[in-house]
Scaffold this motif. Structure first.
Motif, mmCIF file in Angstrom:
data_model
loop_
_atom_site.group_PDB
_atom_site.id
_atom_site.type_symbol
_atom_site.label_atom_id
_atom_site.label_comp_id
_atom_site.label_asym_id
_atom_site.label_seq_id
_atom_site.Cartn_x
_atom_site.Cartn_y
_atom_site.Cartn_z
ATOM 1 N N TRP A 145 3.305 -6.781 10.317
ATOM 2 C CA TRP A 145 3.024 -8.333 10.137
ATOM 3 C C TRP A 145 2.357 -8.408 12.040
ATOM 4 C CZ3 TRP A 145 7.435 -6.893 11.337
ATOM 5 C CH2 TRP A 145 7.852 -7.014 12.711
ATOM 6 N N LYS A 146 1.462 -9.835 11.797
ATOM 7 C CA LYS A 146 0.293 -9.816 13.201
ATOM 8 C C LYS A 146 1.465 -10.734 13.855
ATOM 9 C CE LYS A 146 -3.001 -10.318 10.206
ATOM 10 N NZ LYS A 146 -4.136 -10.695 9.902
ATOM 11 N N SER A 147 1.338 -10.620 14.897
ATOM 12 C CA SER A 147 2.432 -11.584 15.552
ATOM 13 C C SER A 147 2.071 -11.190 18.159
ATOM 14 C CB SER A 147 3.749 -11.424 16.119
ATOM 15 O OG SER A 147 4.244 -12.592 16.441
ATOM 16 N N SER A 148 2.497 -12.192 18.037
ATOM 17 C CA SER A 148 2.471 -12.004 19.917
ATOM 18 C C SER A 148 2.905 -10.892 19.812
ATOM 19 C CB SER A 148 2.554 -13.089 20.300
ATOM 20 O OG SER A 148 2.865 -13.223 21.647
ATOM 21 N N GLY A 163 1.745 -21.620 30.487
ATOM 22 C CA GLY A 163 2.062 -21.115 29.025
ATOM 23 C C GLY A 163 2.507 -19.919 28.541
ATOM 24 N N ALA A 164 2.860 -20.468 26.589
ATOM 25 C CA ALA A 164 3.393 -18.761 26.619
ATOM 26 C C ALA A 164 2.221 -18.002 26.586
ATOM 27 C CB ALA A 164 3.822 -19.479 25.366
ATOM 28 N N SER A 165 2.839 -16.847 26.530
ATOM 29 C CA SER A 165 1.620 -15.368 26.129
ATOM 30 C C SER A 165 0.246 -15.696 25.021
ATOM 31 C CB SER A 165 2.735 -14.482 25.546
ATOM 32 O OG SER A 165 1.695 -13.049 26.080
ATOM 33 N N PRO A 166 -0.587 -15.739 25.373
ATOM 34 C CA PRO A 166 -1.694 -16.306 24.287
ATOM 35 C C PRO A 166 -2.136 -14.904 23.660
ATOM 36 C CG PRO A 166 -2.874 -15.180 26.546
ATOM 37 C CD PRO A 166 -1.601 -14.633 26.947
ATOM 38 N N TRP A 167 -2.105 -15.694 21.951
ATOM 39 C CA TRP A 167 -2.054 -14.126 21.057
ATOM 40 C C TRP A 167 -3.153 -15.331 19.459
ATOM 41 C CZ3 TRP A 167 -0.277 -13.958 16.105
ATOM 42 C CH2 TRP A 167 1.271 -14.993 15.000
ATOM 43 N N MET A 168 -3.425 -13.915 18.816
ATOM 44 C CA MET A 168 -4.143 -14.628 17.351
ATOM 45 C C MET A 168 -4.220 -14.152 17.228
ATOM 46 S SD MET A 168 -8.736 -14.936 17.934
ATOM 47 C CE MET A 168 -9.277 -15.387 19.540
ATOM 48 N N ALA A 169 -3.928 -14.194 15.558
ATOM 49 C CA ALA A 169 -3.368 -13.781 14.505
ATOM 50 C C ALA A 169 -4.815 -13.198 13.592
ATOM 51 C CB ALA A 169 -2.908 -14.803 12.957
ATOM 52 N N ASP A 170 -5.980 -13.422 14.155
ATOM 53 C CA ASP A 170 -6.830 -13.337 13.552
ATOM 54 C C ASP A 170 -7.881 -12.139 14.270
ATOM 55 O OD1 ASP A 170 -6.790 -15.113 10.808
ATOM 56 O OD2 ASP A 170 -7.009 -16.690 12.249
ATOM 57 N N PHE A 171 -8.959 -11.297 13.141
ATOM 58 C CA PHE A 171 -9.564 -10.207 13.723
ATOM 59 C C PHE A 171 -10.951 -11.109 13.598
ATOM 60 C CE2 PHE A 171 -11.861 -6.773 14.369
ATOM 61 C CZ PHE A 171 -11.455 -5.794 15.521
ATOM 62 N N PHE A 172 -12.137 -10.691 14.226
ATOM 63 C CA PHE A 172 -12.992 -10.737 13.865
ATOM 64 C C PHE A 172 -14.028 -10.988 14.231
ATOM 65 C CE2 PHE A 172 -11.833 -14.348 16.502
ATOM 66 C CZ PHE A 172 -13.390 -14.612 17.216
ATOM 67 N N GLU A 208 0.636 -0.913 -0.182
ATOM 68 C CA GLU A 208 0.501 0.062 0.181
ATOM 69 C C GLU A 208 1.221 1.046 -0.237
ATOM 70 O OE1 GLU A 208 -3.379 1.690 2.826
ATOM 71 O OE2 GLU A 208 -2.526 0.391 3.289
ATOM 72 N N ARG A 209 0.230 1.820 -0.971
ATOM 73 C CA ARG A 209 1.151 3.704 -0.910
ATOM 74 C C ARG A 209 0.298 3.911 -0.336
ATOM 75 N NH1 ARG A 209 1.744 4.244 -5.356
ATOM 76 N NH2 ARG A 209 4.211 3.105 -5.810
ATOM 77 N N THR A 210 1.040 4.864 1.294
ATOM 78 C CA THR A 210 0.305 5.989 1.781
ATOM 79 C C THR A 210 1.071 7.431 1.728
ATOM 80 O OG1 THR A 210 1.639 5.298 3.864
ATOM 81 C CG2 THR A 210 -0.357 3.797 3.242
ATOM 82 N N ASN A 211 0.440 8.127 2.957
ATOM 83 C CA ASN A 211 1.664 9.864 3.286
ATOM 84 C C ASN A 211 2.723 9.296 4.253
ATOM 85 O OD1 ASN A 211 -0.618 11.436 2.102
ATOM 86 N ND2 ASN A 211 -1.429 11.028 3.788
ATOM 87 N N ASN A 212 2.812 8.103 4.770
ATOM 88 C CA ASN A 212 3.892 7.884 5.512
ATOM 89 C C ASN A 212 5.219 6.664 4.498
ATOM 90 O OD1 ASN A 212 2.953 9.374 7.763
ATOM 91 N ND2 ASN A 212 1.449 7.554 7.977
ATOM 92 N N GLY A 213 4.688 6.999 2.816
ATOM 93 C CA GLY A 213 6.120 5.948 2.805
ATOM 94 C C GLY A 213 4.627 4.605 2.080
ATOM 95 N N GLU A 214 5.364 3.450 1.362
ATOM 96 C CA GLU A 214 5.084 2.247 0.951
ATOM 97 C C GLU A 214 4.835 1.617 2.679
ATOM 98 O OE1 GLU A 214 5.104 5.074 -1.893
ATOM 99 O OE2 GLU A 214 7.018 4.175 -0.980
ATOM 100 N N ILE A 215 3.725 0.430 2.596
ATOM 101 C CA ILE A 215 3.615 -0.174 3.249
ATOM 102 C C ILE A 215 3.800 -1.696 2.821
ATOM 103 C CG2 ILE A 215 3.035 -1.621 5.532
ATOM 104 C CD1 ILE A 215 2.300 2.090 5.757
ATOM 105 N N LEU A 216 4.037 -2.928 3.330
ATOM 106 C CA LEU A 216 3.573 -4.288 3.182
ATOM 107 C C LEU A 216 3.222 -4.591 4.196
ATOM 108 C CD1 LEU A 216 6.179 -6.411 1.165
ATOM 109 C CD2 LEU A 216 4.748 -7.278 3.334
ATOM 110 N N PHE A 217 1.962 -5.198 3.874
ATOM 111 C CA PHE A 217 1.474 -5.616 5.140
ATOM 112 C C PHE A 217 1.227 -7.211 5.194
ATOM 113 C CE2 PHE A 217 -2.878 -6.774 6.963
ATOM 114 C CZ PHE A 217 -2.326 -6.558 8.492
ATOM 115 N N VAL A 218 2.036 -7.919 6.503
ATOM 116 C CA VAL A 218 1.942 -9.166 5.915
ATOM 117 C C VAL A 218 0.724 -9.543 6.356
ATOM 118 C CG1 VAL A 218 2.410 -11.584 6.443
ATOM 119 C CG2 VAL A 218 4.244 -9.401 6.475
ATOM 120 N N LYS A 219 -0.637 -10.074 5.512
ATOM 121 C CA LYS A 219 -1.737 -10.431 6.336
ATOM 122 C C LYS A 219 -1.347 -11.704 7.014
ATOM 123 C CE LYS A 219 -5.494 -9.889 3.554
ATOM 124 N NZ LYS A 219 -6.910 -9.921 2.527
ATOM 125 N N ASP A 220 -0.606 -12.736 6.516
ATOM 126 C CA ASP A 220 -0.524 -14.237 7.344
ATOM 127 C C ASP A 220 0.524 -14.908 7.198
ATOM 128 O OD1 ASP A 220 -2.550 -15.998 8.444
ATOM 129 O OD2 ASP A 220 -2.306 -17.760 6.387
#
Length: 392
Positions: free
Chosen positions: A257-260, A383-392, A217-229
């Motif tokens: 990118w999305k992560s914990s 357990g490890a810090s719980p997280w989700m990659a998906d927003f619904f 995506e090209r934005t006012n702050n420069g080009e961004i690569l967004f890792v969806k998955d």
């Protein structure tokens, strides 16, 4: 309050149209077309609440699973909870959630998760913070990983079945990951009107070790690569992931990118230049205490017995004393016991997910327990810090 409203499935064309208008107003068309969204989720998976024959609001239910301790637990995600403005403050939202949770209990669902617009509403019906959803960001010039041990192969015809087995390998090992609903897969791989989706397998076609799905995506702050998955099953795949992203540095300024909240991927970077750009917490609700505790996985080296006393003002079947016996990574629940760890159903959620330790929940006034019970719960729910990659 529940008696003032009529709860039902979404079936009649006029009800569908009314709900579309409500969701359009609530989410300012953020769903990308309410009719298309309802069709994607499936009309049969929506629930509505009426008052005096008028649709006051509705929500979507997404039946799927969630991985806890290496075991899949049946989970229903709650999405797009929307109440018409003229019915806000009338109790419609509480009634809608109460009816839905009772239905889920009757259907044998163990747990439920959602992303709250406000926490207070959902806390009233037994939800509490369960884990993290984070977007990380790094400048491409700061990645500085050059070695690329594996090839990448562009995937021209995208079908989520290609990625499903790889995804499940990572999901089983990730505390809080979803066994995804088809609609979530659809939103990952299908571009909207403003984007192009690029997909690469990492490794050979016969022996893939991961994948990356992204947009630019090209934005006012420069080009961004967004890792969806992304899925990375080996260290070679992780090194290739970073090297591939670094190779975009002449055209792309930032990678997201999305992560914990505790992201092990950043250990491969030479400096602590990656930062969390956005973070929020999703909520979890224990719907069936016995099923939730028995279906979850536990640390395999622990053999212990925890005596719980739980209060649930909505789902009364969850009230009372329970003994959780853990051995060989699995749990068994029986009624009765000493009730040495007392907590509300709401506070059971962050204990269940390992988001907070029993000690810190006690300090926050969320549970009471004997010293032995606190120690036992700490071992059982480690357990490890719980997280989700998906927003619904």
């Amino acid at each position: 309050m529940m008696a003032q409203f009529e709860y039902s499935t979404l079936a009649h064309p006029q009800d569908i149209q009314q709900l579309e208008h409500i969701l359009e107003q609530c989410f300012i068309s953020a769903l990308g077309g309410e009719e298309a969204y309802i069709n994607m989720i499936g009309v049969e998976n929506f629930r509505i609440i009426r008052r005096l024959e008028q649709v006051a609001g509705g929500l979507a239910t997404l039946d799927m699973g969630q991985w806890w301790g290496g075991q899949r637990v049946p989970m229903t995600g709650i999405a797009v909870v929307g109440i018409a403005p003229e019915y806000r403050g009338s109790g419609a939202a509480i009634a809608l959630m109460q009816h839905t949770l009772k239905e889920l209990y009757d259907r044998g669902i163990a747990i439920s998760a959602l992303y709250p617009a406000v926490q207070s509403l959902y806390r009233k019906v037994g939800y509490e913070q369960g884990g993290s959803w984070c977007i990380w960001e790094i400048a491409t010039q700061n990645i500085q990983v050059r070695e690329q041990p594996l090839p990448l192969e562009l995937v021209a015809s995208i079908n989520h079945e290609v990625f499903h087995e790889l995804y499940q390998q990572q999901a089983r090992q990730t505390h809080g990951y979803l066994d995804r609903h088809p609609a979530i897969w659809e939103r990952i791989i299908q571009p909207n009107d403003k984007e192009i989706v690029y997909t690469y397998l990492i490794g050979t076609k016969d022996q893939p070790q991961g994948y990356i799905i992204f947009t630019q995506e090209r934005t006012n702050n420069g080009e961004i690569l967004f890792v969806k998955d992304w899925v990375l099953t080996t260290v070679a795949a992780a090194q290739t992931f970073w090297s591939f992203l670094a190779s975009h540095r002449s055209q792309i300024q930032q990678v997201r990118w999305k992560s914990s909240a505790i992201d092990s991927l950043t250990l491969l970077l030479p400096e602590q230049t990656a930062k969390i750009q956005t973070t929020s917490r999703w909520l979890l609700r224990i719907i069936d205490v016995v099923k939730a505790l028995e279906l979850r996985g536990y640390p395999p080296g622990i053999q212990a017995e925890l005596h719980l006393e739980i209060q649930d003002n909505l789902l009364t079947e969850n009230n009372g004393k329970f003994i959780l016996s853990v051995a060989n990574g699995r749990g068994e629940v029986t009624k009765g016991g000493k009730g040495e760890l007392q907590l509300d159903i709401r506070e059971l959620a962050p204990l269940y997910t390992s988001l907070f330790t029993p000690y810190h929940l006690q300090i926050a006034g969320k549970l009471n327990g004997t010293e032995t019970a606190i120690l036992t719960a700490t071992q059982i729910f480690a357990g490890a810090s719980p997280w989700m990659a998906d927003f619904f």
